[in-house]
Design an enzyme around this catalytic site. Structure first.
Site, PDB file in Angstrom:
ATOM      1  N   ASP A 383      -4.253  -6.025  26.727  1.00  0.00           N
ATOM      2  CA  ASP A 383      -4.322  -4.577  26.911  1.00  0.00           C
ATOM      3  C   ASP A 383      -3.733  -4.212  28.263  1.00  0.00           C
ATOM      4  OD1 ASP A 383      -6.229  -5.110  28.813  1.00  0.00           O
ATOM      5  OD2 ASP A 383      -7.818  -3.936  27.877  1.00  0.00           O
ATOM      6  N   ASN A 391      -3.707   7.430  32.422  1.00  0.00           N
ATOM      7  CA  ASN A 391      -3.831   8.675  31.648  1.00  0.00           C
ATOM      8  C   ASN A 391      -4.319   9.817  32.541  1.00  0.00           C
ATOM      9  OD1 ASN A 391      -2.860   8.225  29.095  1.00  0.00           O
ATOM     10  ND2 ASN A 391      -4.812   7.422  28.309  1.00  0.00           N
ATOM     11  N   GLU A 427      -5.373   1.122  24.091  1.00  0.00           N
ATOM     12  CA  GLU A 427      -4.321   0.442  24.836  1.00  0.00           C
ATOM     13  C   GLU A 427      -4.330  -1.068  24.600  1.00  0.00           C
ATOM     14  OE1 GLU A 427      -7.853   0.559  27.695  1.00  0.00           O
ATOM     15  OE2 GLU A 427      -7.076   1.688  25.998  1.00  0.00           O
TER      16      GLU A 427
END
Length: 523
Positions: A383, A391, A427
């Site tokens: 990930d 974000n 993710e």
């Protein structure tokens, strides 16, 4: 990269090829049409051959009858001349015998319908006596071919000459003549019987032939004596250059041949026969057009019928093929829609990688394959490091772009067809590597890590200043009794180790860490 959705080892009978319906339909329609045309052609050929064979038999019968009639006609006249010649040679023909000879000649002419008249000429070719009451006036016949023939030949055989006009009344006759000798065997004159050409014309008319048919009587040298239809200008012409005399008569005295006539150029089936007793040839011919008229009519009707049938089959075939094409088009559209739905159902719309649904199906297949082949199966879980901060700093739109970039890097490292890159969630990504041991999985994981860093995606919330990934690897050989959940959990535990060890690295699962696999910290 295409992903197999089934295990080929499970296919017991192989893939069945789909019947090419359109091609089969076209071939069938073409075969039917060609068969109909072929059958029509064979039937017409057989019918044509039969009609020609029947015509040949009829022609042979006709020429046989003509030859017999011609031979009888000349033989009767020959016998009359022979008896008269013997009498004249024995008794001579003085003035006292002339009245008696005239009456005898006249009676013989009345007895034979074919005779135009009987004539006696002296050695100078002058008239001595005839079957007519009055002697003709004129220069005589010393210039005639038949007279010269007997003057130069001592043979007592009858001689048949070319057709001439009688100097008695201008009628066309065929001269049959004999040499007359005196008691010392010297040439004394010629005895002539004129055979009416009209006699043969009437005889020819008794037979039924078509308008373009023909019949003729000729000398063996090709000189035409009589013909139906009668054309005065053709009497005495030569047929020697025609096929009958050049090709057929030299090899056989009788037979049939398809010949183009020298006289009028019409193609006819000629039946020909050479007489045995006299140097004469008879021939009867029917035009090819007349012989094949019934066949031509039948051929036209049959061709029209078959043509209509072929047209009907063609129209039906066109409609059928059109329907098949529409069906194939609809089927192709449905197949494309199904593939699109399959893609939507099995792939992530943002990254284009496989989703968890396809991942689970692939795991099921590879577990079975690995168990059968005793081959290693590896899983890489990864990930994006500090993605929540990413974000928060750049927004979800840029975050989605970052996910797509990372997905592209992951996919680029999956070189084999069997390798499967998956967006596992958020993710987090996974890479399933069939037939790959732990060492191979680590090599690929390291390649992914470097490729992501190589993209230089700015990440101010990361210690490295760019986007990085952490990766965990796990590998084992399936036994057939393994748990998919455990397999994923162990790869996930290895990922936890990588993150716990400082992120931006590749880790493998330590067995002592298996018990802590489910414990997660802030990533």
């Amino acid at each position: 990269m295409p992903i197999p959705l089934h295990d080929p080892q499970h296919d017991s009978g192989g893939t069945l090829k789909r019947l090419p319906l359109l091609k089969a339909a076209v071939l069938f329609i073409v075969a039917v049409c060609l068969s109909l045309v072929g059958l029509l052609y064979l039937q017409l050929q057989q019918s044509r051959s039969h009609d020609l064979e029947q015509a040949q038999v009829a022609s042979e019968n006709l020429t046989r009858a003509m030859a017999q009639q011609a031979e009888d006609t000349f033989m009767k006249a020959d016998l009359v001349l022979s008896s008269l010649a013997d009498w004249l040679q024995a008794d001579s023909y003085g003035a006292a015998q002339l009245p008696r000879l005239q009456k005898t000649f006249a009676r013989r002419v009345l007895a034979l319908n074919q005779l135009h008249g009987i004539f006696l000429f002296d050695r100078q070719g002058q008239w001595v006596v005839t079957s007519f009451e009055a002697l003709p006036r004129g220069k005589g016949v010393a210039d005639r071919d038949y007279f010269k023939f007997h003057e130069q030949n001592t043979s007592s055989q009858a001689h048949i000459g070319p057709a001439i006009r009688s100097r008695e009344n201008g009628e066309w006759i065929i001269p049959l003549s004999k040499r007359v000798n005196d008691r010392n065997g010297k040439f004394a004159g010629v005895l002539l019987a004129g055979i009416k050409m009209s006699y043969f014309d009437q005889f020819f008319k008794s037979f039924s032939i078509d308008d373009n048919g023909s019949m003729f009587l000729a000398l063996t040298d090709g000189t035409l004596l009589a013909r139906r239809p009668f054309v005065e200008a053709q009497i005495g012409s030569t047929l020697a250059q025609g096929e009958s005399f050049q090709k057929w008569l030299p090899s056989a005295s009788s037979g049939n041949a398809m010949v183009t006539a020298v006289v009028d150029g019409v193609v006819r089936l000629h039946g020909y026969r050479q007489l045995d007793a006299y140097p004469l040839v008879v021939s009867a011919a029917s035009s090819q057009a007349a012989i094949l008229k019934h066949w031509s009519d039948t051929a036209f009707q049959s061709s029209v019928i078959v043509g209509l049938v072929v047209l009907g089959v063609g129209l039906f075939g066109w409609v059928f093929i059109h329907q098949v094409r529409n069906g194939e088009r609809i089927e192709a559209d449905l197949r494309a829609a199904q593939e699109t739905l399959e893609l939507i159902a099995t792939h992530d719309s943002l990254t284009g990688l496989a989703n968890r649904r396809l991942f689970e199906r692939a795991l099921d297949i590879e577990f079975g394959r690995g168990a059968r082949l005793a081959s290693s199966l590896s899983l890489i879980m990864l990930d994006i490091d500090f993605f929540k901060r990413y974000n928060d700093a750049y927004g979800h739109v840029v975050g989605d772009h970052c996910l797509a970039e990372v997905a592209g890097a992951v996919q680029a490292c999956c070189q084999r067809k069997a390798d499967l890159a998956v967006r596992y969630g958020g993710e987090e990504f996974a890479v399933l590597l069939p037939n790959t041991d732990l060492r191979g999985a680590m090599v690929i994981a390291e390649e992914i890590r470097r490729k992501v860093m190589g993209k230089n995606i700015t990440h101010t919330g990361s210690p490295t200043g760019c986007v990085t990934v952490s990766l965990g690897c796990y590998s084992f050989v399936p036994s057939g009794r393994d748990s998919i959940e455990v397999f994923i959990e162990r790869a996930d535990a290895a990922l936890y180790q990588a993150k716990h060890s400082g992120r931006n690295r590749v880790a493998v699962l330590s067995m002592e860490d298996v018990g802590d696999a489910l414990m997660r910290s802030d990533r």
